[in-house]
Design a protein around this motif. Sequence first.
Motif, PDB file in Angstrom:
ATOM      1  N   SER A  29       0.813  -1.589   0.053  1.00 34.86           N
ATOM      2  CA  SER A  29      -0.207   0.182  -0.222  1.00 34.86           C
ATOM      3  C   SER A  29       0.874   1.030   0.168  1.00 34.86           C
ATOM      4  O   SER A  29       0.219   2.554  -0.525  1.00 34.86           O
ATOM      5  CB  SER A  29      -1.179  -0.093   1.176  1.00 34.86           C
ATOM      6  N   LEU A  30       2.209   0.883   0.321  1.00 34.11           N
ATOM      7  CA  LEU A  30       3.129   2.639   0.543  1.00 34.11           C
ATOM      8  C   LEU A  30       4.325   2.559  -0.923  1.00 34.11           C
ATOM      9  O   LEU A  30       3.949   3.637  -1.295  1.00 34.11           O
ATOM     10  CB  LEU A  30       4.111   2.558   1.866  1.00 34.11           C
ATOM     11  N   TYR A  31       4.133   1.381  -0.765  1.00 36.67           N
ATOM     12  CA  TYR A  31       5.299   1.626  -2.270  1.00 36.67           C
ATOM     13  C   TYR A  31       4.894   0.764  -3.108  1.00 36.67           C
ATOM     14  O   TYR A  31       5.457   1.820  -4.955  1.00 36.67           O
ATOM     15  CB  TYR A  31       6.382   0.387  -2.320  1.00 36.67           C
ATOM     16  N   ASN A  32       3.651   0.224  -4.010  1.00 39.50           N
ATOM     17  CA  ASN A  32       3.205  -0.248  -5.009  1.00 39.50           C
ATOM     18  C   ASN A  32       3.014   0.762  -5.850  1.00 39.50           C
ATOM     19  O   ASN A  32       3.190   1.289  -7.031  1.00 39.50           O
ATOM     20  CB  ASN A  32       1.326  -0.196  -4.808  1.00 39.50           C
ATOM     21  N   GLU A  33       3.462   2.255  -5.466  1.00 40.80           N
ATOM     22  CA  GLU A  33       3.179   3.861  -6.880  1.00 40.80           C
ATOM     23  C   GLU A  33       4.275   4.400  -6.602  1.00 40.80           C
ATOM     24  O   GLU A  33       4.821   5.951  -8.166  1.00 40.80           O
ATOM     25  CB  GLU A  33       1.725   4.743  -5.972  1.00 40.80           C
ATOM     26  N   TYR A  64      16.237  -1.627   1.707  1.00 41.14           N
ATOM     27  CA  TYR A  64      16.893  -0.013   1.347  1.00 41.14           C
ATOM     28  C   TYR A  64      16.326   0.768   1.748  1.00 41.14           C
ATOM     29  O   TYR A  64      16.711   1.700   2.487  1.00 41.14           O
ATOM     30  CB  TYR A  64      17.391  -0.402  -0.552  1.00 41.14           C
ATOM     31  N   PHE A  65      15.659   0.914   1.604  1.00 37.05           N
ATOM     32  CA  PHE A  65      14.286   2.174   1.835  1.00 37.05           C
ATOM     33  C   PHE A  65      14.152   2.574   3.322  1.00 37.05           C
ATOM     34  O   PHE A  65      14.274   3.238   4.178  1.00 37.05           O
ATOM     35  CB  PHE A  65      12.945   1.952   1.155  1.00 37.05           C
ATOM     36  N   ASP A  66      13.636   1.262   4.088  1.00 37.02           N
ATOM     37  CA  ASP A  66      13.935   1.190   5.066  1.00 37.02           C
ATOM     38  C   ASP A  66      15.522   2.019   6.116  1.00 37.02           C
ATOM     39  O   ASP A  66      15.703   2.692   7.436  1.00 37.02           O
ATOM     40  CB  ASP A  66      13.588   0.133   6.415  1.00 37.02           C
ATOM     41  N   GLU A  67      16.200   1.695   5.714  1.00 37.53           N
ATOM     42  CA  GLU A  67      17.588   1.614   5.929  1.00 37.53           C
ATOM     43  C   GLU A  67      18.363   3.487   6.232  1.00 37.53           C
ATOM     44  O   GLU A  67      18.127   3.874   6.568  1.00 37.53           O
ATOM     45  CB  GLU A  67      19.160   0.988   5.239  1.00 37.53           C
ATOM     46  N   VAL A  68      17.826   3.342   4.445  1.00 40.13           N
ATOM     47  CA  VAL A  68      17.746   5.016   4.723  1.00 40.13           C
ATOM     48  C   VAL A  68      16.764   6.212   5.631  1.00 40.13           C
ATOM     49  O   VAL A  68      17.471   6.946   6.062  1.00 40.13           O
ATOM     50  CB  VAL A  68      17.782   5.816   3.167  1.00 40.13           C
ATOM     51  N   SER A  69      15.708   5.348   5.543  1.00 36.17           N
ATOM     52  CA  SER A  69      14.757   6.404   6.434  1.00 36.17           C
ATOM     53  C   SER A  69      15.008   6.535   7.907  1.00 36.17           C
ATOM     54  O   SER A  69      15.317   7.264   8.035  1.00 36.17           O
ATOM     55  CB  SER A  69      13.385   5.674   6.086  1.00 36.17           C
ATOM     56  N   ALA A  70      15.513   5.201   7.838  1.00 31.94           N
ATOM     57  CA  ALA A  70      16.423   5.120   9.983  1.00 31.94           C
ATOM     58  C   ALA A  70      17.240   5.644   9.479  1.00 31.94           C
ATOM     59  O   ALA A  70      17.642   6.749  11.084  1.00 31.94           O
ATOM     60  CB  ALA A  70      16.365   3.807  10.284  1.00 31.94           C
ATOM     61  N   LYS A  71      18.552   6.043   8.879  1.00 29.64           N
ATOM     62  CA  LYS A  71      19.698   6.791   8.883  1.00 29.64           C
ATOM     63  C   LYS A  71      20.166   7.719   8.261  1.00 29.64           C
ATOM     64  O   LYS A  71      21.197   9.297   8.300  1.00 29.64           O
ATOM     65  CB  LYS A  71      20.920   5.598   8.273  1.00 29.64           C
ATOM     66  N   CYS A  72      18.817   8.119   7.568  1.00 28.84           N
ATOM     67  CA  CYS A  72      19.152   9.177   6.257  1.00 28.84           C
ATOM     68  C   CYS A  72      18.267  11.108   6.634  1.00 28.84           C
ATOM     69  O   CYS A  72      18.641  12.036   6.289  1.00 28.84           O
ATOM     70  CB  CYS A  72      19.385   9.030   4.829  1.00 28.84           C
ATOM     71  N   SER A 116      19.683   5.867  -9.746  1.00 28.66           N
ATOM     72  CA  SER A 116      18.642   7.089  -9.793  1.00 28.66           C
ATOM     73  C   SER A 116      17.789   6.174  -9.346  1.00 28.66           C
ATOM     74  O   SER A 116      16.909   7.425  -8.587  1.00 28.66           O
ATOM     75  CB  SER A 116      19.077   7.503 -11.158  1.00 28.66           C
ATOM     76  N   TYR A 117      17.379   5.152  -9.986  1.00 30.20           N
ATOM     77  CA  TYR A 117      15.744   4.789  -9.112  1.00 30.20           C
ATOM     78  C   TYR A 117      15.569   4.594  -8.117  1.00 30.20           C
ATOM     79  O   TYR A 117      14.781   5.518  -7.737  1.00 30.20           O
ATOM     80  CB  TYR A 117      15.013   3.855 -10.047  1.00 30.20           C
ATOM     81  N   LEU A 118      16.606   3.992  -7.456  1.00 30.07           N
ATOM     82  CA  LEU A 118      16.417   4.157  -6.505  1.00 30.07           C
ATOM     83  C   LEU A 118      16.534   5.351  -5.384  1.00 30.07           C
ATOM     84  O   LEU A 118      16.054   5.301  -4.023  1.00 30.07           O
ATOM     85  CB  LEU A 118      17.496   2.598  -5.549  1.00 30.07           C
ATOM     86  N   VAL A 122      13.555   7.120  -2.902  1.00 31.93           N
ATOM     87  CA  VAL A 122      13.255   6.768  -1.214  1.00 31.93           C
ATOM     88  C   VAL A 122      12.976   8.414  -1.153  1.00 31.93           C
ATOM     89  O   VAL A 122      12.980   8.436  -0.425  1.00 31.93           O
ATOM     90  CB  VAL A 122      14.678   6.213  -1.257  1.00 31.93           C
ATOM     91  N   ALA A 123      14.362   8.937  -1.811  1.00 30.47           N
ATOM     92  CA  ALA A 123      14.536  10.579  -1.719  1.00 30.47           C
ATOM     93  C   ALA A 123      12.934  11.557  -1.293  1.00 30.47           C
ATOM     94  O   ALA A 123      12.004  11.991  -0.626  1.00 30.47           O
ATOM     95  CB  ALA A 123      15.076  11.148  -2.258  1.00 30.47           C
ATOM     96  N   ASN A 124      12.051  10.593  -2.611  1.00 30.14           N
ATOM     97  CA  ASN A 124      10.459  11.401  -2.386  1.00 30.14           C
ATOM     98  C   ASN A 124       9.176  10.458  -1.945  1.00 30.14           C
ATOM     99  O   ASN A 124       8.819  11.156  -1.454  1.00 30.14           O
ATOM    100  CB  ASN A 124       9.941  11.438  -4.318  1.00 30.14           C
ATOM    101  N   LEU A 125       9.871   9.773  -1.363  1.00 28.59           N
ATOM    102  CA  LEU A 125       9.042   9.331  -0.691  1.00 28.59           C
ATOM    103  C   LEU A 125       9.300   9.615   1.020  1.00 28.59           C
ATOM    104  O   LEU A 125       8.614   9.728   1.484  1.00 28.59           O
ATOM    105  CB  LEU A 125       9.234   8.055   0.020  1.00 28.59           C
TER     106      LEU A 125
END
Length: 350
Positions: A29-33, A64-72, A116-118, A122-125
């Motif tokens: 529900s969070l990532y499909n878009e 990867y998204f969770d790691e970036v969210s937690a650390k960055c 670039s895609y990743l 994650v940046a826009n998320l």
Amino acid sequence: MAVDPWFVIFKKINTVENIDVKGIVVEHSLYNELETFKMLNFDLEQGVASESVVDIAKKKLTFYFDEVSAKCSGNEITEDFLLCANDILGGYFSYYYSTELSNNIYKQISDCDTNSYLIYDVANLLGYSVSVMYTPGHSLITWVDSNGERKYLETTASNNHGSVADIRRDVYIKSKLGRYYHPFSGGDILDVYKSLILIKAKDKSYISKIYDDKPYLNVDAEYFYYIKNSSGLTYSIVNIMNELHEQQLATKYIKLTLAEWYYNKGNVEKAYSYVGDIKLNNCYSTCAEISSYIGYSRLTPKVWWFFSYSDLGDLYDINISLLDFYAAWLMLFLMVVFFMKKLLLNIYIR
């Protein structure tokens, strides 16, 4: 599609940590878009990757998204966030020239496009406004800082850990094509990706809609490739390609297609003019074959066939500078000398 001859020759793969997907739950529900998840679903739809590969790829993306969210995500400055996200990426993904996102994520390899895609997603998320910018054979992340200055992230630098880029450098080849040196986001990124995996797609007809609906993405070469290999070229299509050539907007693939067309029609001189318009250091597998087919004599760098570029290099207009071209040949020569010396030494010892 980053083209760095030092990576190409040595297949320089940095040591990365394996992502254990056990226990990872994908929040659809969070990532499909997200564009990356749409790309993974497209790979599955087009037979580019299996369902099991896509499933694991989604779990590794989630990690990867969770790691970036937690650390960055605590970084207020976009540049700091991007460097943090890129650094984490380099710890889990080795640089390797590649195309399809699904198999890349599954194998934990990446090049400029995958990076670039990743990072874009994650940046826009997490609320950072960034875009993807394409140059011939390459892509970067771009954003506008708090001072209104446009900045760029070279995601493949520092062994895939990234650094801020200076696009004035010669390594970033200039082009008049509209796709290049403009920030793109959302569906445009997805459509560019679809054009890049066209060769591997099961049903290539989708390229017609992208060509018709989004002329600013310049998927001309991919569209002509599809037409040539499905219904066949017509005089009207050839006229369009000639117009692009006259405007200096023709890619290598278009020039090669025109050369082959005119040679088969008996106009050898005109065929030679198109092939001769391609620089030696930018002539790959298809270029070499067509040059040979029409009898156009040139020393073709066939060594590049060994480095996995083949048709991709010509269709997707991959370029390298003359300096990099000769440096790559020199490094290949030194490698041969090194291995021959080692071989002879082993023989002598025996």
